[in-house]
Design a protein around this motif. Structure first.
Motif, PDB file in Angstrom:
ATOM      1  N   UNK A 164       9.595   0.405   8.467  1.00  0.00           N
ATOM      2  CA  UNK A 164       8.825   0.988   7.353  1.00  0.00           C
ATOM      3  C   UNK A 164       8.923   2.076   6.765  1.00  0.00           C
ATOM      4  N   UNK A 165       8.850   2.445   5.522  1.00  0.00           N
ATOM      5  CA  UNK A 165       9.767   3.470   5.036  1.00  0.00           C
ATOM      6  C   UNK A 165       8.929   3.918   3.880  1.00  0.00           C
ATOM      7  N   UNK A 166       8.859   5.663   3.594  1.00  0.00           N
ATOM      8  CA  UNK A 166       7.849   6.261   3.416  1.00  0.00           C
ATOM      9  C   UNK A 166       8.571   6.022   1.805  1.00  0.00           C
ATOM     10  N   UNK A 167       7.314   6.525   0.621  1.00  0.00           N
ATOM     11  CA  UNK A 167       8.310   6.469  -0.994  1.00  0.00           C
ATOM     12  C   UNK A 167       9.493   7.217  -0.997  1.00  0.00           C
ATOM     13  N   UNK A 168       8.957   8.493  -0.002  1.00  0.00           N
ATOM     14  CA  UNK A 168      10.768   9.357  -0.264  1.00  0.00           C
ATOM     15  C   UNK A 168      11.561   8.955   0.315  1.00  0.00           C
ATOM     16  N   UNK A 169      11.546   7.640   0.833  1.00  0.00           N
ATOM     17  CA  UNK A 169      12.630   7.009   1.368  1.00  0.00           C
ATOM     18  C   UNK A 169      12.934   7.219   3.386  1.00  0.00           C
ATOM     19  N   UNK A 170      11.814   8.431   3.913  1.00  0.00           N
ATOM     20  CA  UNK A 170      11.509   8.665   5.307  1.00  0.00           C
ATOM     21  C   UNK A 170      11.572   7.339   6.022  1.00  0.00           C
ATOM     22  N   UNK A 171      12.153   6.962   7.011  1.00  0.00           N
ATOM     23  CA  UNK A 171      11.933   6.146   8.402  1.00  0.00           C
ATOM     24  C   UNK A 171      10.087   6.188   9.001  1.00  0.00           C
ATOM     25  N   UNK A 172       8.930   5.545   8.244  1.00  0.00           N
ATOM     26  CA  UNK A 172       7.843   5.912   9.077  1.00  0.00           C
ATOM     27  C   UNK A 172       7.644   5.262  10.677  1.00  0.00           C
ATOM     28  N   UNK A 173       8.722   3.547  10.784  1.00  0.00           N
ATOM     29  CA  UNK A 173       7.784   3.396  12.130  1.00  0.00           C
ATOM     30  C   UNK A 173       9.192   2.031  11.567  1.00  0.00           C
ATOM     31  N   UNK A 174       9.964   1.895  12.982  1.00  0.00           N
ATOM     32  CA  UNK A 174      11.156   0.281  12.949  1.00  0.00           C
ATOM     33  C   UNK A 174      10.681  -0.335  14.200  1.00  0.00           C
TER      34      UNK A 174
ATOM     35  N   UNK B 208       1.080  -1.335   0.126  1.00  0.00           N
ATOM     36  CA  UNK B 208       0.140  -0.969   0.293  1.00  0.00           C
ATOM     37  C   UNK B 208       0.741   1.061   0.070  1.00  0.00           C
ATOM     38  N   UNK B 209       1.823   1.395  -1.208  1.00  0.00           N
ATOM     39  CA  UNK B 209       2.176   2.337  -1.300  1.00  0.00           C
ATOM     40  C   UNK B 209       3.822   2.688  -0.398  1.00  0.00           C
ATOM     41  N   UNK B 210       3.565   1.989   0.725  1.00  0.00           N
ATOM     42  CA  UNK B 210       4.927   1.523   1.875  1.00  0.00           C
ATOM     43  C   UNK B 210       6.099   0.862   1.598  1.00  0.00           C
ATOM     44  N   UNK B 211       7.000   0.276   1.578  1.00  0.00           N
ATOM     45  CA  UNK B 211       8.247   0.022   1.763  1.00  0.00           C
ATOM     46  C   UNK B 211       8.658  -0.496   3.384  1.00  0.00           C
ATOM     47  N   UNK B 212       8.571  -2.026   3.086  1.00  0.00           N
ATOM     48  CA  UNK B 212       9.246  -2.993   3.843  1.00  0.00           C
ATOM     49  C   UNK B 212      10.252  -3.320   3.730  1.00  0.00           C
ATOM     50  N   UNK B 213      11.369  -3.895   4.071  1.00  0.00           N
ATOM     51  CA  UNK B 213      12.468  -3.538   4.512  1.00  0.00           C
ATOM     52  C   UNK B 213      12.792  -4.562   5.731  1.00  0.00           C
TER      53      UNK B 213
END
Length: 686
Positions: A632-642, A615-620
């Motif tokens: 959990x990263x936003x598409x601008x590659x800022x970390x939203x949560x870890x 859903x538009x978020x990147x999980x690593x």
């Protein structure tokens, strides 16, 4: 063991199958072994001790392990324990099979006569076409030639390349791995993982005794420098420094220790390999490079110097390598999917790919006695070789084929070592289960290898790969139960993870170079033809409706337009995680990059195990020496949560957001009941 009948039930030990008429039941290998033990001694009470020895061979197991297998057999034979027809329990004595088995080899003549009659009847009823007489003569001639060829080859090929079924060298319930032979092949080192420590153990291959040399709290690498000196890696967590510890051995014990400090810019040792006497080759990471990369290093004991020989290609993960007099041979994975065989020439310092399309992941060892490279398949049972003559060919277009051995084992053999008459290796036996961080969800725990879990965006469906039928197959689990989606009739080694559409009603996957689409509503599987060999599906782009995939060709991806079913290759280094009309986010090595916004993200420490989008978020999923984390990263590659992950999380494969709570639910594979043994396969012949 030959197939046999128990009354009207047909037993096929080679396939672990039990047939009740047209109904086929699959049982686990140990249960079939137990049934065969009973069949060899029918109407005889066999004690628990006898059955333990026959099935587990010197390993320590509890009575409940045997009782579980008995229960499985009774269920498969549809036998009532209270009024048993087949397996009887004898209190405090053991068990017996009370039905006389009828082995197929004794029934061959009867079956042949029946088959002959059936064939004659079928021939009378079946339509046929009359060929002109000259064509009949040609056909008969070709048949005679083919029959003669088969007969001739089968009777003249007496020198078959063969390996006997491996026999265990270690027998404990702990994990023993990494067998390492001394240069004279008189001593064997291996690593034993207990509940609290890692032990370096020494033993003579042909003798029972073993000797504990040293222990560490974390796993380490080791190799022989010469026949009396062993080198092993040692880290100091407090300072972050790396060392080589040299152990001098005599009379099966450590006589002295010597510490060699490793340069601070050389970190993350991956593999140690004995070179010429008193030298080591190793893989590590060089942090002095502008972009830290894997490097090949040589260590000389005489000078205690570490010399970097070569920087390995970017986006290349070396699985194993072997020293071969004037060269090193690497098996490596490129772009997370393409298997390669690479040669490093020690005289010219050239690094080149000599085979770019290995069919699997192989461990390698050099056979000095026969001047050839031995490759052992780590995904399925198989051992192959390539002669030095083929490896040294200068023609880049020449085909290098792997020459197989007749290998009498059902288990893969890894971490191999070669002597004149034997091959040593490690066998891993384990169950892999699929779990999630939501305890209320039903997990996949079939007692077989289940992995590559892929959950739909709504969380209602879970696609996964399982080996429960002896080969990888694709299944879907939903409220209605588990359904078989792809049964893999050609027995390909690998099925890629399913990628779901945003509508939640379809998913795509790749197998054998082809792309498949499955529609849940229609229960329809569609194959997409392509000239490109597709390794895996990376992303399902909604607008326009197309798939992004990785191909077998180096640094090449493909767009699959679903309306037209056309496939278009394009150049790309990395794996597509997210794509829309404005941006494209890729994963390469341990870097996630937004190509449109020219932004990158890397973990501060550790490596990216897996990355994907939801859903538009990147999980690593990132793992380091001490813990695993999910970012959990936003598409601008800022970390939203870890989040710090539980220790049993091995590989987060997919996730979805619960619609009511907006909680993230992730799925992962974890290993259970793992056992690793050192084994030896004798009768090593050409």
């Amino acid at each position: 063991m030959d197939a046999f009948y128990l009354n009207q039930i047909f037993i096929d030990p080679s396939r672990n199958q039990i047939f009740h008429g047209d109904e086929c039941l699959l049982i686990e290998p140990k249960a079939m072994t137990l049934l065969c033990v009973f069949a060899q001694q029918p109407n005889k009470v066999l004690s628990q001790e006898v059955l333990f020895e026959a099935v587990w061979q010197n390993r320590i197991f509890s009575p409940s392990s045997l009782q579980r297998l008995i229960t499985l057999l009774r269920k498969a034979l549809k036998d009532d324990s209270k009024a048993a027809e087949f397996i009887h329990t004898h209190a405090k004595r053991g068990y017996s099979l009370e039905v006389q088995p009828a082995f197929v080899q004794h029934l061959k003549s009867d079956k042949a006569n029946k088959l002959k009659k059936q064939t004659e009847n079928t021939a009378l009823k079946a339509p046929f076409y009359v060929l002109p007489k000259p064509l009949w003569i040609i056909a008969l001639s070709l048949l005679l030639i083919a029959s003669f060829s088969v007969f001739f080859l089968s009777n003249t090929n007496s020198n078959v390349r063969k390996l006997n079924k491996p026999v265990a060298v270690t027998h404990t319930s702990y994990n023993e791995s990494m067998p390492t032979l001394s240069l004279n092949a008189q001593q064997l080192l291996f690593l034993r993982e207990t509940e609290s420590r890692y032990e370096l153990v020494l033993k003579a291959p042909e003798k029972e005794g073993e000797y504990l040399l040293t222990t560490q709290n974390e796993a380490f690498l080791f190799a022989w420098l010469n026949n009396s000196t062993v080198a092993l890696t040692k880290n100091e967590p407090s300072s972050g420094n790396h060392h080589l510890k040299l152990l001098t051995l005599a009379d099966n014990q450590v006589m002295s220790e010597r510490i060699i400090k490793v340069p601070s810019h050389i970190t993350s040792f991956r593999t140690l390999q004995t070179g010429t006497e008193n030298s080591l080759y190793m893989l590590a990471t060089d942090t002095q490079l502008a972009n830290p990369r894997s490097v090949l290093i040589v260590f000389e004991e005489k000078t205690t110097q570490f010399k970097i020989l070569s920087v390995l290609p970017e986006d290349t993960y070396v699985q194993d390598f072997a020293f071969a007099n004037n060269a090193l041979y690497f098996t490596a994975t490129k772009s997370h999917s393409i298997q390669q065989l690479i040669k490093y020439d020690l005289e010219t310092a050239n690094l080149k790919i000599i085979k770019s399309d290995l069919a699997s992941i192989y461990h390698v060892a050099w056979d000095n006695h026969r001047n050839q490279l031995i490759l052992s398949d780590t995904l399925k049972a198989g051992v192959h070789s390539i002669s030095a003559h083929l490896l040294n060919k200068t023609n880049p277009h020449s085909e290098i084929k792997l020459d197989p051995f007749d290998f009498g084992s059902s288990s893969p053999l890894s971490q191999i070592q070669v002597t004149e008459n034997s091959i040593f290796g490690t066998t891993f036996q384990q169950d892999i289960d699929i779990s999630s961080n939501n305890a209320t969800l039903t997990h996949v725990n079939s007692k077989y290898e289940d992995y590559q879990a892929s959950v739909s965006l709504s969380g209602e469906h879970l696609a996964f790969v399982s080996h429960k039928h002896g080969r990888p197959m694709l299944f879907v689990k939903s409220n209605e139960g588990i359904s078989t989606i792809f049964d893999n009739p050609h027995q390909h080694d690998f099925i890629s993870r399913a990628i779901w559409s945003s509508q939640d009603n379809e998913f795509a996957f790749a197998v054998g170079g082809l792309v498949y689409l499955y529609d849940l509503a229609l229960k329809k599987l569609t194959r997409i033809e392509s000239d490109e060999h597709i390794i895996r599906i990376d992303y399902w782009q909604t607008n326009p409706n197309q798939l992004i995939a990785t191909t077998k060709q180096l640094n090449t991806a493909a767009i699959i337009k679903l309306e037209t079913k056309k496939v278009w290759p394009f150049t790309l280094q990395g794996t597509v995680l997210y794509k829309d009309e404005d941006q494209q986010i890729i994963w390469q090595n341990d870097t996630i990059e937004n190509l449109a916004k020219l932004k990158t993200w890397q973990p501060e420490q550790g490596e990216i195990v897996h990355a994907f989008s939801v859903k538009g978020l990147i999980l690593a999923h990132v793992r380091n020496a001490n813990e695993s984390n999910l970012f959990i990263l936003k598409t601008n590659l800022e970390v939203q949560e870890s989040t710090v992950l539980p220790t049993n999380v091995q590989f987060i494969s997919s996730a979805f957001f619960e619609p009511t709570k907006d909680n993230l639910v992730y799925f992962y594979s974890h290993w259970r009941n793992q056992d690793a043994d050192i084994v030896k396969s004798d009768n090593y012949q050409n």
